[in-house]
Design a protein around this motif. Structure first.
Motif, PDB file in Angstrom:
ATOM      1  N   ALA A  27       0.860  -1.184   0.000  1.00 21.57           N
ATOM      2  CA  ALA A  27       0.000   0.000   0.000  1.00 21.57           C
ATOM      3  C   ALA A  27       0.893   1.229   0.000  1.00 21.57           C
ATOM      4  O   ALA A  27       1.883   1.292   0.727  1.00 21.57           O
ATOM      5  CB  ALA A  27      -0.916   0.005   1.221  1.00 21.57           C
ATOM      6  N   TRP A  28       0.519   2.216  -0.810  1.00 24.95           N
ATOM      7  CA  TRP A  28       1.314   3.426  -0.963  1.00 24.95           C
ATOM      8  C   TRP A  28       0.492   4.637  -0.575  1.00 24.95           C
ATOM      9  O   TRP A  28      -0.616   4.833  -1.058  1.00 24.95           O
ATOM     10  CB  TRP A  28       1.782   3.546  -2.404  1.00 24.95           C
ATOM     11  N   ASN A  29       1.032   5.451   0.314  1.00 23.74           N
ATOM     12  CA  ASN A  29       0.436   6.735   0.664  1.00 23.74           C
ATOM     13  C   ASN A  29       1.242   7.781  -0.093  1.00 23.74           C
ATOM     14  O   ASN A  29       2.274   8.247   0.378  1.00 23.74           O
ATOM     15  CB  ASN A  29       0.507   6.957   2.179  1.00 23.74           C
ATOM     16  N   LEU A  43       4.942 -10.672   8.385  1.00 23.85           N
ATOM     17  CA  LEU A  43       5.917  -9.701   7.917  1.00 23.85           C
ATOM     18  C   LEU A  43       5.214  -8.396   7.559  1.00 23.85           C
ATOM     19  O   LEU A  43       4.291  -8.369   6.762  1.00 23.85           O
ATOM     20  CB  LEU A  43       6.649 -10.227   6.670  1.00 23.85           C
ATOM     21  N   LEU A  44       5.634  -7.296   8.181  1.00 19.84           N
ATOM     22  CA  LEU A  44       5.062  -5.980   7.909  1.00 19.84           C
ATOM     23  C   LEU A  44       6.164  -4.938   8.003  1.00 19.84           C
ATOM     24  O   LEU A  44       6.755  -4.736   9.060  1.00 19.84           O
ATOM     25  CB  LEU A  44       3.949  -5.659   8.909  1.00 19.84           C
ATOM     26  N   LYS A  45       6.462  -4.306   6.878  1.00 21.74           N
ATOM     27  CA  LYS A  45       7.502  -3.272   6.827  1.00 21.74           C
ATOM     28  C   LYS A  45       6.871  -1.967   6.382  1.00 21.74           C
ATOM     29  O   LYS A  45       6.010  -1.955   5.511  1.00 21.74           O
ATOM     30  CB  LYS A  45       8.613  -3.666   5.856  1.00 21.74           C
ATOM     31  N   VAL A  46       7.321  -0.866   6.986  1.00 18.33           N
ATOM     32  CA  VAL A  46       6.881   0.468   6.595  1.00 18.33           C
ATOM     33  C   VAL A  46       8.115   1.261   6.187  1.00 18.33           C
ATOM     34  O   VAL A  46       9.105   1.303   6.915  1.00 18.33           O
ATOM     35  CB  VAL A  46       6.141   1.180   7.746  1.00 18.33           C
ATOM     36  N   LEU A  47       8.024   1.869   5.022  1.00 15.49           N
ATOM     37  CA  LEU A  47       9.139   2.615   4.449  1.00 15.49           C
ATOM     38  C   LEU A  47       8.706   4.043   4.195  1.00 15.49           C
ATOM     39  O   LEU A  47       7.555   4.293   3.846  1.00 15.49           O
ATOM     40  CB  LEU A  47       9.566   1.984   3.124  1.00 15.49           C
ATOM     41  N   LYS A  48       9.614   4.975   4.376  1.00 14.78           N
ATOM     42  CA  LYS A  48       9.360   6.384   4.079  1.00 14.78           C
ATOM     43  C   LYS A  48      10.264   6.763   2.936  1.00 14.78           C
ATOM     44  O   LYS A  48      11.474   6.665   3.035  1.00 14.78           O
ATOM     45  CB  LYS A  48       9.633   7.242   5.314  1.00 14.78           C
ATOM     46  N   THR A  83      -4.038  -0.848   4.379  1.00 14.47           N
ATOM     47  CA  THR A  83      -4.636   0.365   3.830  1.00 14.47           C
ATOM     48  C   THR A  83      -4.228   1.570   4.652  1.00 14.47           C
ATOM     49  O   THR A  83      -4.051   1.469   5.870  1.00 14.47           O
ATOM     50  CB  THR A  83      -6.178   0.251   3.729  1.00 14.47           C
ATOM     51  N   TRP A  84      -4.045   2.698   3.989  1.00 13.54           N
ATOM     52  CA  TRP A  84      -3.684   3.951   4.642  1.00 13.54           C
ATOM     53  C   TRP A  84      -4.920   4.813   4.800  1.00 13.54           C
ATOM     54  O   TRP A  84      -5.746   4.897   3.897  1.00 13.54           O
ATOM     55  CB  TRP A  84      -2.680   4.737   3.799  1.00 13.54           C
ATOM     56  N   ASN A  85      -5.049   5.486   5.932  1.00 11.06           N
ATOM     57  CA  ASN A  85      -6.045   6.531   6.114  1.00 11.06           C
ATOM     58  C   ASN A  85      -5.277   7.843   5.971  1.00 11.06           C
ATOM     59  O   ASN A  85      -4.590   8.271   6.899  1.00 11.06           O
ATOM     60  CB  ASN A  85      -6.703   6.420   7.489  1.00 11.06           C
ATOM     61  N   ASP A  86      -5.388   8.450   4.794  1.00  2.52           N
ATOM     62  CA  ASP A  86      -4.612   9.659   4.496  1.00  2.52           C
ATOM     63  C   ASP A  86      -4.939  10.811   5.438  1.00  2.52           C
ATOM     64  O   ASP A  86      -4.053  11.550   5.854  1.00  2.52           O
ATOM     65  CB  ASP A  86      -4.846  10.108   3.059  1.00  2.52           C
ATOM     66  N   ASN A  87      -6.210  10.975   5.796  1.00  3.57           N
ATOM     67  CA  ASN A  87      -6.618  12.101   6.648  1.00  3.57           C
ATOM     68  C   ASN A  87      -5.973  12.056   8.027  1.00  3.57           C
ATOM     69  O   ASN A  87      -5.587  13.077   8.577  1.00  3.57           O
ATOM     70  CB  ASN A  87      -8.135  12.155   6.799  1.00  3.57           C
ATOM     71  N   PHE A  88      -5.890  10.861   8.602  1.00  2.00           N
ATOM     72  CA  PHE A  88      -5.356  10.735   9.958  1.00  2.00           C
ATOM     73  C   PHE A  88      -3.958  10.142  10.000  1.00  2.00           C
ATOM     74  O   PHE A  88      -3.420   9.892  11.075  1.00  2.00           O
ATOM     75  CB  PHE A  88      -6.317   9.900  10.820  1.00  2.00           C
TER      76      PHE A  88
END
Length: 102
Positions: A27-29, A43-48, A83-88
């Motif tokens: 998922a991409w924000n 497995l869950l990775k978050v990248l900036k 899924t990303w919640n863009d607002n929050f």
């Protein structure tokens, strides 16, 4: 997506995945540059992704760097939904066992 418009993204970065686990969802924000990857065995990775601000316009040759590469814990089963919640600015994930984490 807006009808009649297309966006193509090419990202080439090597990311360490432990134990050769398979990725299943991404998922991409795009507003904040966050990418979340989920896979087998929780497995869950978050990248900036940080884009170069040197160039006035984004071009095909623009440089980008990973400013964060974080492995998150909590899931035991395969990640099924991200899924990303863009607002929050929140990330919600769910695994095959029905566990939902926000």
């Amino acid at each position: 997506p807006v009808q009649g418009s297309s966006m193509f993204v090419y990202l080439s970065k090597k990311i360490a995945i432990p134990h050769n686990l398979a990725l299943q969802v991404v998922a991409w924000n795009s507003a904040q540059g966050w990418i979340a990857c989920g896979g087998e065995s929780g497995l869950l990775k978050v990248l900036k992704l940080e884009s170069s601000t040197e160039a006035p316009a984004k071009t095909a040759g623009a440089q980008s760097n990973l400013s964060m590469n974080q492995t998150l814990e909590g899931h035991q089963g395969n990640i099924m939904v991200i899924t990303w919640n863009d607002n929050f600015r929140k990330l919600t994930t769910s695994d095959q066992n029905g566990l939902i984490i926000v």
